[in-house]
Motif scaffolding. Structure first.
Motif, PDB file in Angstrom:
ATOM      1  N   TYR A 111       2.112  -0.837   9.588  1.00 24.99           N
ATOM      2  CA  TYR A 111       2.482   0.556   9.338  1.00 24.99           C
ATOM      3  C   TYR A 111       3.288   1.087  10.519  1.00 24.99           C
ATOM      4  CZ  TYR A 111       1.939   5.387   7.643  1.00 24.99           C
ATOM      5  OH  TYR A 111       2.170   6.660   7.177  1.00 24.99           O
ATOM      6  N   LEU A 168      -5.486  -1.814   8.032  1.00 29.17           N
ATOM      7  CA  LEU A 168      -4.093  -1.545   7.699  1.00 29.17           C
ATOM      8  C   LEU A 168      -3.199  -2.357   8.621  1.00 29.17           C
ATOM      9  CD1 LEU A 168      -2.192   0.290   5.949  1.00 29.17           C
ATOM     10  CD2 LEU A 168      -2.164   1.862   7.895  1.00 29.17           C
ATOM     11  N   PHE A 214       0.858  -1.188   0.000  1.00 32.80           N
ATOM     12  CA  PHE A 214       0.000   0.000   0.000  1.00 32.80           C
ATOM     13  C   PHE A 214       0.894   1.238   0.000  1.00 32.80           C
ATOM     14  CE2 PHE A 214      -2.725   2.721   3.011  1.00 32.80           C
ATOM     15  CZ  PHE A 214      -3.389   3.333   1.961  1.00 32.80           C
ATOM     16  N   TRP A 220      -3.984   7.989   7.480  1.00 32.95           N
ATOM     17  CA  TRP A 220      -4.609   7.318   6.341  1.00 32.95           C
ATOM     18  C   TRP A 220      -6.126   7.202   6.478  1.00 32.95           C
ATOM     19  CZ3 TRP A 220      -7.299   2.714   6.779  1.00 32.95           C
ATOM     20  CH2 TRP A 220      -7.170   2.043   8.006  1.00 32.95           C
ATOM     21  N   THR A 261       0.243  -3.066   4.407  1.00 32.37           N
ATOM     22  CA  THR A 261      -0.787  -3.599   3.528  1.00 32.37           C
ATOM     23  C   THR A 261      -2.143  -3.066   3.968  1.00 32.37           C
ATOM     24  OG1 THR A 261      -1.057  -5.577   4.902  1.00 32.37           O
ATOM     25  CG2 THR A 261       0.486  -5.714   3.055  1.00 32.37           C
ATOM     26  N   LEU A 262      -2.987  -2.768   3.000  1.00 27.40           N
ATOM     27  CA  LEU A 262      -4.357  -2.330   3.254  1.00 27.40           C
ATOM     28  C   LEU A 262      -5.296  -3.312   2.584  1.00 27.40           C
ATOM     29  CD1 LEU A 262      -6.143   0.044   4.416  1.00 27.40           C
ATOM     30  CD2 LEU A 262      -6.196   0.924   2.068  1.00 27.40           C
TER      31      LEU A 262
END
Length: 298
Positions: A286, A283, A47, A57, A263-264
């Motif tokens: 992160y 998510l 992502f 985000w 990763t989303l």
């Protein structure tokens, strides 16, 4: 392989080193370059949210959900804790009433007083109106998003799968003309959905990180609705700039090394494009550098 985020950092360096110093609409001034490009392969689950500074985000995804709702008033955004659109209606309120209301007080009045919100919280026929309720000269209303999804389902190799918000007849009534203007979709023969987004004007420090997150969130939703896998996100910038009061922040960001991309994913299956909520997005992984604060130029 070189970290994908260097596409952003290299562009930031280019603007700092080669940007044309210009007086812009806001009066703040910019360093500007014309024409930029970035490409991200989403098929690996990566992502493209910046790691060299923390990006909020969820605010960007909530903004995209607001666009998709077709709404143009900031009240629903404020209810979700999204304050990124307040500056424009607040500036209009202060200009037209000559009342120096603070941003916090203005936002609270928007939340507390529906009639006040109707008068002062509307942004005009901005993104959501054009995406979901574009009205032609014949009076027919066009839902560009639903038409896109239907085409992806029934004619995925079409070269006409796009939507945009640059409605010339409505520009003068908008609080801010659309910056991210055109979204064009492409489906490969192995069933992967790619998106190219053209952005005519890009605030590189504050705007691009949000716009990239929102675009990829949109891809996830559209891909699910059309039962497709993710391909590439391609971004094209027109006037790409750093505001003169953002230069120190940009230089700070350039001292930082990118970290692993998160990763989303969507955790459920929404019945339609109108049924997604922020809790549908998850998510993972992160771990960015700290946030970098900067003022929005209005």
């Amino acid at each position: 392989m070189r970290h994908p985020e260097f596409q952003y950092l290299d562009l930031m360096s280019r603007v700092l080193e080669q940007g044309d110093k210009r007086i812009d609409r806001t009066g703040v001034g910019t360093l500007s370059v014309f024409g930029a490009f970035a490409r991200f392969d989403l098929s690996r689950g990566e992502f493209p949210v910046l790691t060299t500074k923390k990006v909020h985000w969820k605010l960007a995804v909530k903004e995209m959900l607001w666009f998709l709702s077709g709404q143009t008033n900031i009240r629903p955004l404020l209810k979700e804790g999204v304050r990124i659109w307040t500056d424009w209606p607040l500036a209009r309120f202060r200009r037209e009433t000559e009342e120096e209301l603070s941003q916090e007080a203005f936002e609270q009045r928007i939340l507390d007083d529906e009639r006040f919100a109707e008068t002062w919280g509307d942004l005009g026929p901005v993104y959501g109106k054009q995406w979901r309720r574009w009205q032609g000269a014949d009076g027919v209303v066009h839902d560009q998003i639903q038409a896109l999804i239907e085409t992806l389902r029934n004619n995925p190799y079409s070269r006409r799968m796009l939507f945009h918000a640059w409605n010339v007849a409505d520009i003068s009534s908008m609080a801010l003309p659309p910056c991210h203007m055109v979204y064009q979709f492409h489906v490969s023969t192995d069933g992967k959905l790619s998106l190219m987004m053209y952005q005519r004007s890009c605030d590189l420090l504050l705007g691009a990180p949000f716009n990239w997150v929102g675009a990829v969130a949109l891809m996830l939703m559209v891909a699910q609705q059309a039962q497709l896998e993710l391909g590439e996100f391609v971004w094209v910038g027109g006037d790409v700039h750093l505001y003169l009061n953002h230069l120190d922040q940009a230089r700070l960001q350039l001292t930082r090394e990118p970290r692993a991309l998160p990763t989303l994913k969507l955790v459920g299956n929404a019945a339609s494009i109108d049924d997604y909520r922020i809790d549908d997005f998850e998510l993972s992984g992160y771990t960015p550098h700290p946030a970098i604060k900067a003022d929005v130029a209005v």
